[in-house]
Write a protein that holds these residues in place. Sequence first.
Motif, mmCIF file in Angstrom:
data_model
loop_
_atom_site.group_PDB
_atom_site.id
_atom_site.type_symbol
_atom_site.label_atom_id
_atom_site.label_comp_id
_atom_site.label_asym_id
_atom_site.label_seq_id
_atom_site.Cartn_x
_atom_site.Cartn_y
_atom_site.Cartn_z
ATOM 1 N N SER A 33 9.760 4.607 4.194
ATOM 2 C CA SER A 33 8.485 4.322 3.538
ATOM 3 C C SER A 33 8.644 4.406 2.023
ATOM 4 C CB SER A 33 7.417 5.317 3.988
ATOM 5 O OG SER A 33 7.693 6.619 3.492
ATOM 6 N N GLU A 34 7.719 3.790 1.321
ATOM 7 C CA GLU A 34 7.768 3.827 -0.143
ATOM 8 C C GLU A 34 7.719 5.257 -0.657
ATOM 9 O OE1 GLU A 34 5.127 2.204 -3.960
ATOM 10 O OE2 GLU A 34 4.858 1.312 -1.972
ATOM 11 N N HIS A 35 6.886 6.083 -0.043
ATOM 12 C CA HIS A 35 6.777 7.487 -0.445
ATOM 13 C C HIS A 35 8.105 8.202 -0.284
ATOM 14 C CE1 HIS A 35 5.379 11.608 -0.805
ATOM 15 N NE2 HIS A 35 5.840 11.860 0.407
ATOM 16 N N SER A 181 4.668 14.400 11.348
ATOM 17 C CA SER A 181 3.893 13.326 10.741
ATOM 18 C C SER A 181 2.762 12.956 11.693
ATOM 19 C CB SER A 181 4.782 12.102 10.513
ATOM 20 O OG SER A 181 5.173 11.555 11.762
#
Length: 218
Positions: A33-35, A181
Amino acid sequence: MTSTVRPTTAVVERASVSDIPELITVWWDAFGSEHMQRIFPQTPDGRLWLERAFKQFLGPAPGPNELKTECLIVRSPDTGIPVAIAIYRIVPAGSDAAKQSWRARWPAVDDLPDFSDAAVNGFFSPMEKAHAHVLGDRGHVFLEVLGTIEAFQKRGYGTALVKWGTDLADQLRVECYLDASPAGKPLYEANGYAEQDVSAIIEKQSAASMLRPKKSQD
């Protein structure tokens, strides 16, 4: 006539140093993911950090009363390449807090310009604080990482890796812990984990603190 039906049961095994390139591929696919890429960049520095991490995890076994790491995989039945990974920490009762810290478990990033130590610390520290709050110095099995390449999800590989840890914990008569998550939480709940309230010490969690009780005495 020879059957061409392939077994569907996931086979969990320990990874080896020769698997490290594929372990990095699984990590980058599962945590892309971008995060996550802002914290663990998918760059040459990011690859070097993961190489160091997996070599550390697959290194010589520690002493009998030291925190032990198990790096587990499930391979593709077609290619034999790892497509799912789990990293477990087996934590003896009364373990020194410094040896349980993320800085002891994972390689430093000081010499890797693509990394921010502050960002990595910001990722690990809140989870570490919640972990210590829930378990104190009790012995337990800690599932720190679980990931499956997207194309191989929904085949029971993650379930098999989770069950490996719960079976071990039942043998040792200890609790299991993990940080979940939102996507992973239902899998863990189905395997006996329950979310813990850590709001007294953590204002905003990025992952749910989850505990599975130890097996009762027969």
